[in-house]
Design a protein around this motif. Structure first.
Motif, mmCIF file in Angstrom:
data_model
loop_
_atom_site.group_PDB
_atom_site.id
_atom_site.type_symbol
_atom_site.label_atom_id
_atom_site.label_comp_id
_atom_site.label_asym_id
_atom_site.label_seq_id
_atom_site.Cartn_x
_atom_site.Cartn_y
_atom_site.Cartn_z
ATOM 1 N N SER A 1 4.145 0.517 -16.228
ATOM 2 C CA SER A 1 3.818 2.154 -14.964
ATOM 3 C C SER A 1 4.279 3.281 -15.742
ATOM 4 C CB SER A 1 5.446 1.726 -14.865
ATOM 5 O OG SER A 1 6.423 1.405 -15.446
ATOM 6 N N ASP B 1 10.654 9.342 -14.652
ATOM 7 C CA ASP B 1 9.739 8.983 -14.854
ATOM 8 C C ASP B 1 8.137 9.799 -15.250
ATOM 9 O OD1 ASP B 1 9.976 6.063 -14.813
ATOM 10 O OD2 ASP B 1 9.304 5.451 -13.105
ATOM 11 N N ARG C 1 7.178 5.937 -11.346
ATOM 12 C CA ARG C 1 6.921 4.609 -10.750
ATOM 13 C C ARG C 1 6.870 3.665 -11.163
ATOM 14 N NH1 ARG C 1 0.783 8.081 -11.392
ATOM 15 N NH2 ARG C 1 -0.579 6.277 -9.828
ATOM 16 N N LYS C 2 6.358 2.888 -10.628
ATOM 17 C CA LYS C 2 6.341 0.969 -10.362
ATOM 18 C C LYS C 2 4.993 0.861 -10.603
ATOM 19 C CE LYS C 2 10.887 1.828 -10.572
ATOM 20 N NZ LYS C 2 11.500 1.709 -12.437
ATOM 21 N N ALA C 3 4.770 -0.780 -11.447
ATOM 22 C CA ALA C 3 3.717 -0.875 -11.176
ATOM 23 C C ALA C 3 3.945 -2.685 -11.231
ATOM 24 C CB ALA C 3 2.940 -0.803 -12.700
ATOM 25 N N ASP D 1 2.399 1.050 -7.827
ATOM 26 C CA ASP D 1 1.199 0.858 -8.189
ATOM 27 C C ASP D 1 0.908 -1.004 -8.128
ATOM 28 O OD1 ASP D 1 -0.131 3.502 -9.569
ATOM 29 O OD2 ASP D 1 1.453 3.266 -10.397
#
Length: 710
Positions: free
Chosen positions: A274, A310, A322-324, A360
């Motif tokens: 991320s 972030d 934002r996170k993956a 994401d």
């Protein structure tokens, strides 16, 4: 860096004054050496603020998309394993020696230049070759610069400079040496990180550009250490390229002083997926002209408040968490909830900023969402009841939720896609999603530079009128009152422009040779800009060797003619403006007097040119490049709820209203607004459109049309 002292000797002070300086900043160059470059910094003589700004500007890239067509991993080559040691002692004689020992610890011959700097001098700049396992000893002799009866500390710096590795920029190397970098030693804790290619040196230069003579030793040491470790971390984490773009090519990363630099070092020590995605997005935003904060805390000027997220887009006024996700659907929902929760916390979102939760989803994630298009996502989100996350304290918990997925493209290959949702859509039961899709596309226009440049030209025109997304045609764009892109169809339109037949003015009718030469040069600059843009587009479509050579050739020509000038629409606009000022207006309106218009912060809300004709009539000129056309924007005053087009009365009244709004800060705007208003009322105002003609590298004349505004 080796620290020693210069002490004045017993010789006559008058004799010494011819050879030594009396204060810092006036250190003479060693005999036989050329004067140092303006940006050359050292322990005694550092660049001033203007030089620092100039230096920083000079390391920015002209083209943000293709400077690094060849992977940086290929260009940042490993350095020959050379160790350099300098030995110097206290000195009280007119000249002061230092011994330099160069050892080649590698298995291949080492060839380069040994550069020594001290007290603003370069007492040694000597080529040297060292065989494998061998060593060379050289002597550097500097002039003693200590004033009579005084002792001054000095710092000797030495580097083994290989142009093939560090680049053909010895001034850059000397600058870094002067600031205290030991360029032949590891950046971080490991020798494997010791890659000193030119991009690395440029990044170190940009991160320490404000290190000057007033910088304390403690701050200097801390900055150099943190900058070096940050660069080493980025190389180790495989994240050097986007950070280089962010700091060197755009200079749009904002860092909060020494604490911010320390935060960057800590952040880059371990980057998660991320983090890398947020960094890449920061680089894309910065390339489009946005100021961003990544990897450190945002501290607004004049405020004691601090905000950590972030990513902060200062220009677009957005806070992005934002996170993956690589797991299942539950992991997606959990990541979304976590992002929303973080955006609702204190010290995260500055006042007036939109809250963006960005998820994401890995293409190989174990969820049906990974391969879903927008329509499928909307259906799944209804099932998952994501609307329950919309309720925040005092309003929606988020302003936009972005989901990156990989649905099949036209050829069946998964295509990376960003789908944008708002609470209005998630809470709505409407069957027709077209409105939300149009809103999504406008959001992407403003906030997704990759998507924007794939679908629109720099001036906001669609690359194709036939392009659709999710079944909806790309919107025609216009500017709102804050100079932001909006859909032209958002508001009803006032009547469009009514123009007189075109009148052509050939290049042979330019008044004099000096103006003709100027117009030819400006036309050639525009042609060079167009060639580079076309080469960029071809390279994006097909990264072949031939297209790469074409791009390199276009970029070299651009740099030769335009230097560090950004390749944007201003180059073409200048051709239109010059066509009007130096050719069409003087020929069509003899005796027209130029009226200087006050500048505006972003160049909007003003006319291009204004003249006064011999009979007192005011003449407004809208100057366009060869491909330019009258644009639309949101009106002001009595037209505030309409879209108005250039070359119309409604547009004139809108700009007059904007000038009135600026009167308190710009009294001249107010006076000109009243003059224009009176001229419009008494039909003593004319409005013409001047467009330059396409002529390749030579000036080809222009056309004139008059708008009906009375």
């Amino acid at each position: 860096m080796h620290t020693a002292v210069f002490r004045s000797g017993p010789q006559d002070g008058a004799a010494r004054s011819a050879r030594h300086v009396q204060s810092a900043g006036q250190v003479p160059t060693a005999a036989g050496e050329p004067a140092p470059a303006p940006a050359l910094s050292s322990a005694v003589s550092e660049p001033d603020k203007a030089q620092v700004r100039s230096t920083t500007e000079n390391v920015r890239r002209i083209d943000t998309s293709h400077e690094q067509a060849e992977p940086l991993s290929q260009r940042v080559a490993a350095q020959t394993d050379v160790a350099v040691q300098l030995t110097a002692s206290h000195c009280s004689t007119p000249t002061c020696p230092a011994t330099v020992n160069v050892t080649n610890q590698g298995t291949a011959p080492a060839s380069g230049t040994v550069i020594v700097t001290v007290a603003g001098q370069t007492p040694l700049n000597s080529p040297v070759s060292v065989p494998p396992g061998g060593n060379r000893t050289l002597t550097a002799t500097a002039t003693n610069t200590a004033p009579p009866g005084q002792t001054i500390p000095v710092s000797w710096s030495v580097v083994f400079y290989e142009a093939s590795v560090m680049g053909e920029d010895p001034a850059l190397v000397k600058r870094l040496m002067g600031r205290g970098f030991k360029l032949n030693e590891p950046l971080g804790d490991q020798r494997a990180n010791d890659s000193k290619g030119k991009p690395v040196l440029q990044l170190l230069d940009a991160m320490t550009a404000d290190i000057g003579p007033q910088t304390s030793p403690e701050v200097r040491e801390s900055r150099l250490s943190n900058a070096g470790k940050t660069v080493a971390n980025l190389e180790q984490q495989g994240a050097f390229e986007p950070f280089y773009d962010l700091v060197v090519n755009t200079n749009n990363l904002r860092v909060s002083g020494e604490s911010g630099i320390a935060e960057l070092e800590a952040k880059t020590a371990q980057l998660y997926d991320s983090d890398r995605r947020a960094l890449q997005y920061a680089s894309e935003l910065a390339g489009a002209g946005n100021k961003v904060v990544w990897g450190n805390t945002y501290k607004p000027e004049g405020s004691l408040d601090e905000y950590k997220a972030d990513l902060q887009n200062l220009t677009g006024k957005q806070t992005i968490q934002r996170k993956a996700v690589s797991g299942g659907t539950d992991a997606v929902v959990k990541a979304f909830a976590a992002a929303i929760n973080e955006l609702s916390g204190t010290g995260v979102v500055p006042p007036g900023f939109d809250k963006v939760a960005w998820i994401d989803i890995d293409p190989n994630a174990s969820t049906v969402l990974a391969g879903s298009d927008r329509q499928a996502l909307a259906k799944e989100f209804k099932k998952l009841k994501l609307e329950k996350y919309c309720n925040g304290a005092g309003g929606p918990a988020f302003d936009a939720a972005v989901f990156t997925t990989y649905p099949p493209g036209p050829d069946g290959t998964p295509k990376r896609t960003n789908s944008v949702f708002t609470c209005n859509e998630l809470l709505s039961s409407a069957v027709d999603p077209h409105k939300y899709i149009r809103d999504e596309m406008v959001w992407k226009v403003r906030n997704d530079p990759v998507w924007y440049f794939a679908n629109y030209q720099k001036d906001g025109r669609r690359r194709s009128e036939k392009t659709t997304e999710n079944g909806v045609t790309l919107p025609i764009l216009a500017k709102d009152n804050e100079n932001h892109w909006i859909s032209k169809d958002k508001l009803p339109s006032a009547p469009g422009a009514k123009l007189s037949p075109k009148k052509f003015f050939g290049p042979t009718s330019v008044g004099d040779r000096k103006r003709s030469d100027l117009l030819n040069k400006i036309a050639d600059n525009r042609n060079t800009s167009v060639d580079l843009t076309n080469a960029e587009l071809k390279w994006e479509e097909n990264k072949s060797a031939a297209n790469g050579q074409t791009l390199d050739k276009a970029l070299q020509k651009y740099r030769k003619e335009l230097g560090v000038t950004p390749n944007n629409s201003r180059i073409a606009e200048r051709l239109g403006e010059s066509t009007a000022r130096y050719h069409v207006i003087p020929e069509e309106f003899p005796g027209a007097q130029w009226i200087t218009l006050p500048k505006t912060p972003n160049g909007a809300d003003k006319f291009d040119q204004l003249y006064k004709l011999p009979d007192g009539t005011l003449l407004i000129v809208e100057a366009k490049a060869p491909t330019g056309n009258p644009g639309w924007r949101q009106g002001k005053g009595r037209h505030k709820n309409k879209m108005v087009q250039q070359m119309t009365r409604e547009y004139v009244e809108t700009i007059i209203e904007a000038m009135k709004e600026r009167e308190t800060k710009s009294p001249r705007d107010g006076k000109l607004a009243r003059d224009l208003e009176a001229a419009l009322k008494h039909e003593k105002l004319r409005y013409v459109l001047v467009k330059a003609k396409v002529g390749g590298s030579s000036y080809a004349g222009g056309t004139l049309e008059e708008g009906d505004i009375n």
